[in-house]
Design an enzyme around this catalytic site. Structure first.
Site, PDB file in Angstrom:
ATOM      1  N   LYS A  88      39.408  40.307  48.912  1.00 56.71           N
ATOM      2  CA  LYS A  88      39.941  38.980  49.118  1.00 56.71           C
ATOM      3  C   LYS A  88      41.451  39.030  48.871  1.00 56.71           C
ATOM      4  O   LYS A  88      41.896  39.730  47.968  1.00 56.71           O
ATOM      5  CB  LYS A  88      39.268  38.049  48.096  1.00 56.71           C
ATOM      6  CG  LYS A  88      39.425  36.626  48.436  1.00 56.71           C
ATOM      7  CD  LYS A  88      38.773  35.706  47.446  1.00 56.71           C
ATOM      8  CE  LYS A  88      39.481  34.390  47.687  1.00 56.71           C
ATOM      9  NZ  LYS A  88      39.100  33.309  46.925  1.00 56.71           N
TER      10      LYS A  88
ATOM     11  N   CYS B 289      36.816  20.971  41.654  1.00 55.03           N
ATOM     12  CA  CYS B 289      37.591  22.211  41.673  1.00 55.03           C
ATOM     13  C   CYS B 289      38.946  21.914  42.275  1.00 55.03           C
ATOM     14  O   CYS B 289      39.047  21.522  43.448  1.00 55.03           O
ATOM     15  CB  CYS B 289      36.888  23.300  42.478  1.00 55.03           C
ATOM     16  SG  CYS B 289      37.961  24.732  42.703  1.00 55.03           S
TER      17      CYS B 289
ATOM     18  N   HIS C 171      47.809  31.984  56.830  1.00 48.63           N
ATOM     19  CA  HIS C 171      48.393  30.822  57.503  1.00 48.63           C
ATOM     20  C   HIS C 171      48.988  31.247  58.847  1.00 48.63           C
ATOM     21  O   HIS C 171      48.884  30.550  59.846  1.00 48.63           O
ATOM     22  CB  HIS C 171      49.502  30.192  56.653  1.00 48.63           C
ATOM     23  CG  HIS C 171      49.084  29.858  55.248  1.00 48.63           C
ATOM     24  ND1 HIS C 171      49.751  30.321  54.143  1.00 48.63           N
ATOM     25  CD2 HIS C 171      48.062  29.108  54.781  1.00 48.63           C
ATOM     26  CE1 HIS C 171      49.167  29.866  53.042  1.00 48.63           C
ATOM     27  NE2 HIS C 171      48.127  29.130  53.411  1.00 48.63           N
TER      28      HIS C 171
ATOM     29  N   HIS D 181      51.396  32.851  53.817  1.00 47.18           N
ATOM     30  CA  HIS D 181      50.926  34.233  53.864  1.00 47.18           C
ATOM     31  C   HIS D 181      50.315  34.504  55.234  1.00 47.18           C
ATOM     32  O   HIS D 181      50.255  33.615  56.100  1.00 47.18           O
ATOM     33  CB  HIS D 181      49.981  34.546  52.710  1.00 47.18           C
ATOM     34  CG  HIS D 181      48.764  33.655  52.632  1.00 47.18           C
ATOM     35  ND1 HIS D 181      47.849  33.542  53.648  1.00 47.18           N
ATOM     36  CD2 HIS D 181      48.331  32.830  51.647  1.00 47.18           C
ATOM     37  CE1 HIS D 181      46.891  32.708  53.294  1.00 47.18           C
ATOM     38  NE2 HIS D 181      47.167  32.246  52.095  1.00 47.18           N
TER      39      HIS D 181
ATOM     40  N   HIS E 283      37.570  30.399  43.468  1.00 47.60           N
ATOM     41  CA  HIS E 283      38.765  30.355  42.622  1.00 47.60           C
ATOM     42  C   HIS E 283      38.552  30.927  41.226  1.00 47.60           C
ATOM     43  O   HIS E 283      39.505  31.058  40.465  1.00 47.60           O
ATOM     44  CB  HIS E 283      39.314  28.928  42.554  1.00 47.60           C
ATOM     45  CG  HIS E 283      39.794  28.458  43.888  1.00 47.60           C
ATOM     46  ND1 HIS E 283      39.008  27.735  44.750  1.00 47.60           N
ATOM     47  CD2 HIS E 283      40.948  28.666  44.533  1.00 47.60           C
ATOM     48  CE1 HIS E 283      39.673  27.511  45.864  1.00 47.60           C
ATOM     49  NE2 HIS E 283      40.860  28.066  45.764  1.00 47.60           N
TER      50      HIS E 283
ATOM     51  N   LYS F 248      46.913  36.651  44.815  1.00 51.14           N
ATOM     52  CA  LYS F 248      48.125  37.024  44.080  1.00 51.14           C
ATOM     53  C   LYS F 248      47.783  37.924  42.914  1.00 51.14           C
ATOM     54  O   LYS F 248      48.522  38.855  42.602  1.00 51.14           O
ATOM     55  CB  LYS F 248      48.795  35.759  43.552  1.00 51.14           C
ATOM     56  CG  LYS F 248      49.800  35.166  44.491  1.00 51.14           C
ATOM     57  CD  LYS F 248      50.686  34.271  43.669  1.00 51.14           C
ATOM     58  CE  LYS F 248      51.409  33.258  44.474  1.00 51.14           C
ATOM     59  NZ  LYS F 248      51.956  32.179  43.659  1.00 51.14           N
TER      60      LYS F 248
ATOM     61  N   CYS G 196      33.841  28.206  40.066  1.00 49.77           N
ATOM     62  CA  CYS G 196      33.923  28.132  41.528  1.00 49.77           C
ATOM     63  C   CYS G 196      33.997  29.573  42.031  1.00 49.77           C
ATOM     64  O   CYS G 196      34.858  30.343  41.584  1.00 49.77           O
ATOM     65  CB  CYS G 196      35.183  27.367  41.930  1.00 49.77           C
ATOM     66  SG  CYS G 196      35.679  27.699  43.628  1.00 49.77           S
TER      67      CYS G 196
ATOM     68  N   CYS H  88      39.908  24.124  45.343  1.00 49.61           N
ATOM     69  CA  CYS H  88      39.304  23.691  46.621  1.00 49.61           C
ATOM     70  C   CYS H  88      39.700  22.258  46.954  1.00 49.61           C
ATOM     71  O   CYS H  88      39.499  21.819  48.080  1.00 49.61           O
ATOM     72  CB  CYS H  88      37.784  23.703  46.552  1.00 49.61           C
ATOM     73  SG  CYS H  88      37.023  25.282  46.237  1.00 49.61           S
TER      74      CYS H  88
HETATM   75  N1  MSP Z   1      45.463  21.750  53.168  1.00 47.10           N
HETATM   76  C1  MSP Z   1      44.188  22.194  53.607  1.00 47.10           C
HETATM   77  C2  MSP Z   1      43.991  21.888  55.076  1.00 47.10           C
HETATM   78  C3  MSP Z   1      44.115  20.450  55.444  1.00 47.10           C
HETATM   79  S1  MSP Z   1      43.978  20.222  57.161  1.00 47.10           S
HETATM   80  C4  MSP Z   1      43.835  18.588  57.347  1.00 47.10           C
HETATM   81  C5  MSP Z   1      44.061  23.695  53.406  1.00 47.10           C
HETATM   82  N2  MSP Z   1      45.214  24.359  53.293  1.00 47.10           N
HETATM   83  S2  MSP Z   1      45.348  25.946  53.065  1.00 47.10           S
HETATM   84  O1  MSP Z   1      46.748  26.162  52.785  1.00 47.10           O
HETATM   85  O2  MSP Z   1      44.425  26.400  52.096  1.00 47.10           O
HETATM   86  O3  MSP Z   1      45.065  26.585  54.453  1.00 47.10           O
HETATM   87  C6  MSP Z   1      43.773  26.906  54.870  1.00 47.10           C
HETATM   88  C7  MSP Z   1      43.883  27.558  56.228  1.00 47.10           C
HETATM   89  O4  MSP Z   1      44.767  28.692  56.178  1.00 47.10           O
HETATM   90  C8  MSP Z   1      42.573  28.136  56.733  1.00 47.10           C
HETATM   91  O5  MSP Z   1      41.748  27.187  57.333  1.00 47.10           O
HETATM   92  C9  MSP Z   1      43.106  29.126  57.730  1.00 47.10           C
HETATM   93  O6  MSP Z   1      43.566  28.428  58.850  1.00 47.10           O
HETATM   94  C10 MSP Z   1      44.271  29.738  56.985  1.00 47.10           C
HETATM   95  N3  MSP Z   1      43.875  30.839  56.103  1.00 47.10           N
HETATM   96  C11 MSP Z   1      44.159  30.950  54.781  1.00 47.10           C
HETATM   97  N4  MSP Z   1      43.689  32.136  54.319  1.00 47.10           N
HETATM   98  C12 MSP Z   1      43.064  32.807  55.289  1.00 47.10           C
HETATM   99  C13 MSP Z   1      42.396  34.049  55.386  1.00 47.10           C
HETATM  100  N5  MSP Z   1      42.279  34.880  54.361  1.00 47.10           N
HETATM  101  N6  MSP Z   1      41.833  34.366  56.575  1.00 47.10           N
HETATM  102  C14 MSP Z   1      41.951  33.551  57.666  1.00 47.10           C
HETATM  103  N7  MSP Z   1      42.588  32.384  57.597  1.00 47.10           N
HETATM  104  C15 MSP Z   1      43.148  31.965  56.433  1.00 47.10           C
HETATM  105  O7  MSP Z   1      42.955  24.190  53.394  1.00 47.10           O
END
Ligand code: MSP
Length: 521
Positions: free
Chosen positions: A300, A126, A21, A18, A147, A303, A144, A129
């Site tokens: 936030k 969780c 990422h 999304h 979530h 989905k 949590c 998380c």
């Molecule tokens: N798999 C772990 C990270 C492991 S790194 C060794 C994880 N994955 S995640 O798919 O949840 O991705 C988190 C990251 O996605 C956040 O740190 C950020 O880089 C990005 N983001 C996800 N949602 C976001 C927002 N709503 N806003 C900004 N960045 C976001 O955590």
């Protein structure tokens, strides 16, 4: 050659990519492209995080095996990044056998050093998380807060990592900038938060394995347990570049120069990860940057609310290059912010359709009308004011903003320079000059082409394909990347700026509209 090793988090494969990422990944890509243009030897790593309960459960729900599920979603990430023009050097998957074996050797090392021990753990886990939460972390419904689910009670025998042993060393490395092994956490407010927590609370050892989860990497010293997904995931930053064999690449690249993530996972990256590295006797990353979290229309992104924006939707609406530019343009990188389709569209219309799009159109139009599509001679004794030099020097001093990850301010500087290029046309009014047979007209048209070329060099890390196409319209046959690199990496830019000068006699070729205006609706 100076090296630059930059990483993004590896993303969970429980869901397709999304805009969140994409935000981090585009930022890393812009930095990678900029550092490459500065002549640095860049390695840009991204990838997917594929183990743990979250993925196991998502696969179960989809009725497939975790590996099949991970294969599918991981390829969706790759596809999304290709569409967005992400120029990664490595894409790691935590199910890569090379990663799994390197994780085992790393953990064996910590175990041999007495940094891992067996104990009993009971706590609230969780799955969303992928971490244990304390009572104090829960909301009023005992859920949590992120979530909205009730964490699972876990009570099991597992292994602990002696995080507590590193408290003082971590604090010193984080707070003392003169420490040769300093880890710089940005933004500074977040550095202070982390340091504050380290000063105020005693670090507790953390559980680093699971006895009841199959979908993970078995511990080398106890095959019945699997590595905690975060321990497995954090190690990707070194396993992907050959930590296990102490490869030439690993020796060259480690420690990382810049590790990007959002604030949600800063604790893992600024405390747990550095402690693991200290435990193994490895240097710490030089810089860890946690950007903000954003909401969509004030809410936030989720989905269930139905407001998730996918990178493909962004590219379909704006084109991939504009999407890259837009996501970084709305608010400062380190801060939280709100995104909405309307704000993206407005920004697109103002910055790209109006400002850049018009500049390209007018420049190419006038070259066609008043110079038979040819870049004219700059006229040696011309008195027409030149503006390209000002653009180059203004943007040259804005490079620091990019180095400091202030994308938002860099973009504002780029817009200012675009404004001055548009004003140049307004003020010189070539259409009037043509009517009056003003002999300065060729010099002005030449300058317009020069302005546009200078601007593309500075927009290139954000919009690589658009900039290439502008060069093609200007009739440039040389590769924009090589020319921009030659300029941006030269020791004396004043001397090398000639390489950016348009060549008289070159036939230009007006293309289609780069940024069609989007209507309000
Ligand atoms: N798999 C772990 C990270 C492991 S790194 C060794 C994880 N994955 S995640 O798919 O949840 O991705 C988190 C990251 O996605 C956040 O740190 C950020 O880089 C990005 N983001 C996800 N949602 C976001 C927002 N709503 N806003 C900004 N960045 C976001 O955590």
């Amino acid at each position: 050659m100076k090296k630059y090793y930059i990483t993004t988090p590896i993303y969970y494969v429980n869901d397709t990519p999304h805009i969140g990422h994409a935000y981090t990944t585009v930022a890393a890509d812009v930095l990678s492209r900029y550092h490459r243009l500065r002549g640095e030897d860049v390695y840009f790593l991204t990838g997917t995080d594929e183990h743990g309960s979250k993925i196991e459960q998502a696969a179960q729900k989809a009725g497939t095996s975790p590996k099949e599920f991970a294969d599918h979603i991981s390829s969706e990430f790759r596809k999304a990044w290709e569409e967005l023009g992400i120029s990664f050097s490595g894409f790691i998957r935590t199910t890569d056998p090379k990663h799994e074996s390197a994780v085992k050797s790393f953990l064996q090392k910590l175990f041999d050093k007495g940094l891992i021990y067996k104990g009993n753990y009971s706590g609230l886990y969780c799955v969303g998380c992928e971490k244990y939460l304390g009572e104090a972390d829960l909301d009023e419904q005992k859920c949590c807060p992120d979530h909205k689910t009730r964490p699972e009670e876990h009570s099991e025998e597992n292994y602990f990592f002696k995080l507590s042993a590193f408290q003082d060393e971590l604090l010193a490395r984080i707070t003392d900038e003169s420490n040769p092994g300093h880890i710089a956490i940005y933004p500074v407010e977040r550095r202070n938060e982390i340091a504050g927590k380290l000063k105020a609370n005693k670090l507790e050892d953390i559980s680093m394995s699971r006895s009841d989860l199959k979908w993970g990497i078995p511990l080398p010293f106890d095959e019945k347990q699997t590595a905690y997904v975060w321990v497995d995931a954090l190690l990707n930053y070194i396993t992907a570049i050959g930590f296990e064999d102490n490869s030439e690449l690993f020796k060259k690249l480690w420690p990382a120069d810049c590790q990007l993530m959002a604030k949600d996972i800063l604790w893992f990256h600024s405390v747990i990860w550095p402690a693991m590295l200290l435990g193994a006797g490895l240097p710490l990353p030089k810089k860890v940057f946690a950007h903000g979290f954003f909401t969509i229309d004030g809410q936030k992104m989720s989905k269930s609310i139905g407001n998730v924006i996918r990178p493909q939707e962004l590219s379909a609406m704006f084109g991939a290059d504009a999407a890259r530019y837009l996501v970084l343009s709305l608010f400062p990188f380190g801060a939280d912010g709100d995104i909405s389709w309307q704000a993206l569209k407005d920004k697109y219309n103002t910055d790209l359709a109006n400002n850049l799009g018009n500049l390209v159109n007018r420049t190419l139009d006038m070259l066609e009308k008043f110079s038979a599509k040819l870049i004219p001679e700059p006229a040696a004794a011309s008195t027409a004011p030149a503006c390209a030099d000002t653009i180059l020097s203004q943007m040259g001093s804005s490079e620091l903003l990019l180095e400091n990850l202030e994308f938002h301010r860099y973009i504002a500087a780029l817009q200012m320079s675009l404004n001055s290029a548009n004003q140049y046309i307004q003020q010189t009014a070539p259409w009037k000059m043509a009517k009056e047979n003003n002999p300065e007209l060729p010099a002005v048209l030449f300058n317009m082409a020069a302005n546009l070329k200078a601007l593309t060099v500075y927009a290139l890390p954000f919009m690589p394909n658009i900039c290439k196409s502008i060069w093609a319209q200007l009739g440039e046959s040389e590769d924009i990347e090589s020319v921009a690199r030659e300029y941006l990496s030269s020791a004396d830019r004043n001397k090398s700026k000639n390489i950016l000068s348009p060549r008289p006699g070159t036939a230009t070729q007006k293309g289609g509209i780069l940024f069609p205006r989007l209507e309000k609706k």
